[in-house]
Design a protein around this motif. Sequence first.
Motif: not given
Lengths: 539, 282
Positions: B130-156
Amino acid sequence: MLKNLKLALLKAIDLTALGFLEPYVRLAYGEEPEKQLRKIGQFTLIPLLVILAGLAVWGVLISPMIKTKSGELPSPGVVASAAGSLHQFSVREGNKEKAYVATGEDRSAWLADVEAELEAIGPEVEAADKAVQSARADEAESKSERIAPLQARVDELKDTMKAERAAKQTALKEHAAELPAGDNPQRAAYLGELAGLEKWVELQEAEIDKIEDRIKLIRDEKDAAVMAALAQQTAAAEREQYLKKMAEQLGEDSREARVADGQAKLDDAKAKFFSAEGAAAYNAARKVISAEERLAKTEESTYAKPATLYFQIQRSILCVFSGFFIGSAIAIPIGVLCGLSSTFMGAMTPFIALFKPVSPIVWLPIALIVASALIPDPDKHWLTQWMWELPLIGQYKINPAFLASAVTVALCSLWATMVNTALGVASVDKDHLNVAKVLRLGFWSRLFKIVLPSSLPLVFAGLRISLGVGWMVLIAAELLSSSEGIGKFVWDQFNNGASDSFAKMMVVVFIVGAIGLLLDRIMVVFQRLVSFEGSIAAV
Amino acid sequence: MAFLELHNVSKGYGPPSHRYEVLRDVNLTIEENEFVAVIGFSGSGKSTLVSLLAGLEQPDAGEVRMKGKVVTEPGPQRGIMFQNYSLLPWLSVYQNIEIAVKQVFPEMKKPQRREYIQQYIDMVTLTNSEWKLPAELSGGMRQRLSLARTLAMKPEVLILDEPLSALDALTRAVLQDEIIRIWEEDKRTVVMITNDVDEAALMADRIVPLTPGPSATLERAFPVTLDRPRDRTTLNFNPDFKKLRNAVSTFMMDLNEEAKSLRVETTYKLPDLEPADLSKIG
């Protein structure tokens, strides 16, 4: 636990960009000792050797080469001792200040100590005086020994020359009587002879002058023993003077003694008032009031301490930060606006281009005139009065000269911050702005959550440059405005012309350099703290 | 009525005198809860299509409609997952999601919000980061974070712009499964842009190839009739999958051929020159 400490240390070293310390930490943890030792050699020993070599070149080659009216360029040793005497001065002034306000047991114990020291110093001063006398005598003796043969030669040359000249002149005069009249070769030859005589006299005189110059050089030579004895004498005399002053400050001149005295006078005045009758009572009452007032003033009085170098350094740092904050407060908002709006940037460009190259030497007199006009009398103006009452910074007595210096620092240093902020704001990653758009962030959220964090590394890079520029400008500004600080110290030493002024100015060179380095390091830490992966501003 | 619709959309860049038309007359209709994969060669205008769908850019002609309303600006109801993650590098994993959640659900109380964000962090298995910066994440973890952020907006609608193209094959497979799992759990309309036929066939309900640019347009669609859940290990032996993959690949290759043949080859007439032999002069 220990491993965590190691990681923390390495992180701190990285943050402060003090990479040369890293091998020491790793070595302490026994990590690849050979490699670490090589790194220590590379990044600690070699720089140290270069520093030592630099000191040697300075002391042995450069110092003796540069001779001025104020003496040789001070060697490292002389500069170090000047630094020591500056430190001693401020320590002594600090003691005097404390002595003045000391009370009760402390004061009497301290006074006894000082008096004992004062007694002990008496013979020391005498010995120093005697040492100077004997050194002078030795010097005179050795010099006269060296001069005597030269002087004898001069006298001899003068005598022979005079005798020969007189003989030749007589001969020529006699010859003149025998010359036939008219333009003939004999007369021409006579002219030649006379010219020859004068030429010979000139040559003889030049020879004598040469020897006399050498004598003068020997007389002017500064004898090392005498100089050392003189320095010791000065030090002893200064110490004696200091102890005498301390004895006064702790004795009859101490605040406690003066308050007691004032109290006695007040009591006396009161007694007189109580016993006075009729019209005399009025005058007696007035005396009571004025005695009360005087007592109140004495109770609050402190030692009027002259500005020590440490005080001046602190005041300079306060001044540079004041100017830096004023400048940043102007530069960052304008920079942000420039970065956000190309129209605003276009409107500001002429101002930036025009004022950026203006030298501090131009800004300072203007700022000084304005500041002096706004605060004609700092002792009465509400602003200065208010600032003098402030905790911590009140003691630095902010005055128009200080404000003018700070404003000059601001005007000269804000450009780097402004330009960098504008660049940082204008070059925010488009993806980040797209995120803001998708989230429908409002103007302020977008500014504070996306644009500013993203441009902070560049803003801090600008601030770092600004602070460096400001520090350089400040010394010049203080020198011109006579605002109490390092610049003024240099100027005072320049005008002072004491035997150690030159060395004291050299001390300032190192102080200014060291503080500049420290300020830069502080900014580097801030810059690293706000930087993130992929930010443009690398250290 | 179509849920999300592109109607005769054209988009170009550059000054009018020599305008480069990226998309011409693009028509696409996406039903609710449908998973559509748009597939195309690089440079065929996929990212432009995404920008138009998201509302980040406006079409020169035609309309983008969502539930019948014309899309004029971006908004959280069309959650877009950018190709290069677009994480805010100065914010931690938690904060990156928080900034989106705060904006989309301003009425959410603090403890509730914390729980909500944690739920999405767990969903993409970033727990304890939770408290890591994007720079400390691997490529896949960044992509997953990006996905989580998008999903958290509950888009239609979830718009995925080449979400997995920057990842290695293994991470890619894991994330493909994850996206499908999330989609199946919580049915939503998805538009995924990709350049991988296998990926499209594995994940989508319908594959829509984009003709190579310039002036790209959407050709016929290929419905994917494979049963769900699809197992990637057995899929390779499934005749329907093979047929579909062949059909799409052949179609794409033909498109490429066609594009090549359509391209006007400009030949320059070269002057007939011969170097002079200077050694023979004088």
